[in-house]
Scaffold this active site. Sequence first.
Site, PDB file in Angstrom:
ATOM      1  N   GLU A  55      29.336  -1.637  18.747  1.00  0.00           N
ATOM      2  CA  GLU A  55      28.490  -1.110  17.660  1.00  0.00           C
ATOM      3  C   GLU A  55      28.705  -1.909  16.372  1.00  0.00           C
ATOM      4  O   GLU A  55      29.830  -2.347  16.068  1.00  0.00           O
ATOM      5  CB  GLU A  55      28.840   0.371  17.406  1.00  0.00           C
ATOM      6  CG  GLU A  55      28.044   0.951  16.228  1.00  0.00           C
ATOM      7  CD  GLU A  55      28.101   2.464  16.096  1.00  0.00           C
ATOM      8  OE1 GLU A  55      28.724   3.127  16.940  1.00  0.00           O
ATOM      9  OE2 GLU A  55      27.502   2.972  15.119  1.00  0.00           O
ATOM     10  N   GLU A  98      36.225   5.480  22.118  1.00  0.00           N
ATOM     11  CA  GLU A  98      36.305   4.461  21.075  1.00  0.00           C
ATOM     12  C   GLU A  98      37.724   3.911  20.979  1.00  0.00           C
ATOM     13  O   GLU A  98      38.692   4.685  20.998  1.00  0.00           O
ATOM     14  CB  GLU A  98      35.930   5.063  19.710  1.00  0.00           C
ATOM     15  CG  GLU A  98      34.487   5.466  19.601  1.00  0.00           C
ATOM     16  CD  GLU A  98      34.138   6.049  18.228  1.00  0.00           C
ATOM     17  OE1 GLU A  98      34.916   5.871  17.269  1.00  0.00           O
ATOM     18  OE2 GLU A  98      33.078   6.685  18.130  1.00  0.00           O
ATOM     19  N   ASP A 146      28.877  11.686  20.468  1.00  0.00           N
ATOM     20  CA  ASP A 146      29.446  12.643  19.499  1.00  0.00           C
ATOM     21  C   ASP A 146      28.713  12.544  18.161  1.00  0.00           C
ATOM     22  O   ASP A 146      28.993  13.314  17.236  1.00  0.00           O
ATOM     23  CB  ASP A 146      30.962  12.457  19.354  1.00  0.00           C
ATOM     24  CG  ASP A 146      31.350  11.116  18.762  1.00  0.00           C
ATOM     25  OD1 ASP A 146      30.469  10.255  18.603  1.00  0.00           O
ATOM     26  OD2 ASP A 146      32.550  10.927  18.452  1.00  0.00           O
ATOM     27  N   ASP A 156      30.499  11.212  25.682  1.00  0.00           N
ATOM     28  CA  ASP A 156      31.327  10.597  24.642  1.00  0.00           C
ATOM     29  C   ASP A 156      32.545  11.488  24.393  1.00  0.00           C
ATOM     30  O   ASP A 156      32.387  12.664  24.032  1.00  0.00           O
ATOM     31  CB  ASP A 156      30.458  10.538  23.364  1.00  0.00           C
ATOM     32  CG  ASP A 156      30.873   9.460  22.415  1.00  0.00           C
ATOM     33  OD1 ASP A 156      31.798   8.695  22.732  1.00  0.00           O
ATOM     34  OD2 ASP A 156      30.229   9.362  21.351  1.00  0.00           O
TER      35      ASP A 156
HETATM   36  O1  KIV Z   1      27.916   8.970  19.314  1.00  0.00           O
HETATM   37  C1  KIV Z   1      27.013   8.162  19.563  1.00  0.00           C
HETATM   38  O2  KIV Z   1      25.825   8.493  19.635  1.00  0.00           O
HETATM   39  C2  KIV Z   1      27.392   6.777  19.773  1.00  0.00           C
HETATM   40  C3  KIV Z   1      26.306   5.776  19.742  1.00  0.00           C
HETATM   41  C4  KIV Z   1      25.974   5.500  18.340  1.00  0.00           C
HETATM   42  C5  KIV Z   1      26.654   4.571  20.508  1.00  0.00           C
HETATM   43  O3  KIV Z   1      28.542   6.471  19.900  1.00  0.00           O
END
Ligand code: KIV
Length: 286
Positions: free
Chosen positions: A199, A132, A61, A100
Amino acid sequence: AASPYGTLPPASPMASRKPISLPRLLEMRARNEKITMITAYDATFAAVADAAGIDSILVGDSLGMVVYGMENTLAVSLDTMIAHTQAVMRGSTHAAVLLDMPFSSYQESPQQAYRNGARALAESGAQGLKLEGGAELVDTVEFLVARGLPVMPHIGLMPQRVNEMGGFKAQGREEDAAKKWISIAQRFENAGAFSVLMEGTVEPVASAVANALKVPLIGIGASPACDGQVLVTEDILGLFPDFTPRFAKRYAEIGKLISVAAGQYAADVRLGAFPTPEHCFGVRKQ
Ligand code: KIV
């Protein structure tokens, strides 16, 4: 095998031309083979990453910031994530593609996460989802995995919580941070997560988590002890000048190359040096 970007190198000694499966990522972890992951948001970048032998593509995202120019990732919609993942799927044949889940598409309840996650996988063709969260997400992960939705929880610095964190700040500095994150990561593992992503977390905490898990820990600004690494493509190519996190190594300065090329093109147009007859269509003689 033929690819417009050259011969596809093997991702690892066991790799074939079939897309890398999620169980294969677990096998790589067991064999101590590092997993390579990179973000992509469209078919062109996905094809290039695929040809480079990248094991997994994350449709992050982060596209809200690097593609759409948003200040953070909070306004990215599920429809947008699905559309970009479909594009990545069209461009790649080799990497395991992960989607994501955007802010507010899964936090409400396991049922909401299932509805949106199942739709995202069915419509995009991606193999797995990233969500997340911390301890509050364990039940959701268990619910999704039990119903056939592969999940990679994202812990440590969580960009969807940028307001709560007061900015994009490294995590894990508090006392007992290692204990806390090991416990959360192990609960995700026991809930059936195929991998965990960490992260922006201080190195000793991230390496302690990597050592405590059997499933792969993918790091971004975490630790070399992680079983794999992921970076945002635009960051490593020098394409996102607004903000480059300290942990993103620059492998190229594509932004500068594009700027030079665009400037030369503009100069040629202004001088009448482009187009020339070789760029024009002639009239066919009868
Ligand atoms: O959204 C994204 O690209 C991520 C990465 C930074 C792991 O979550």
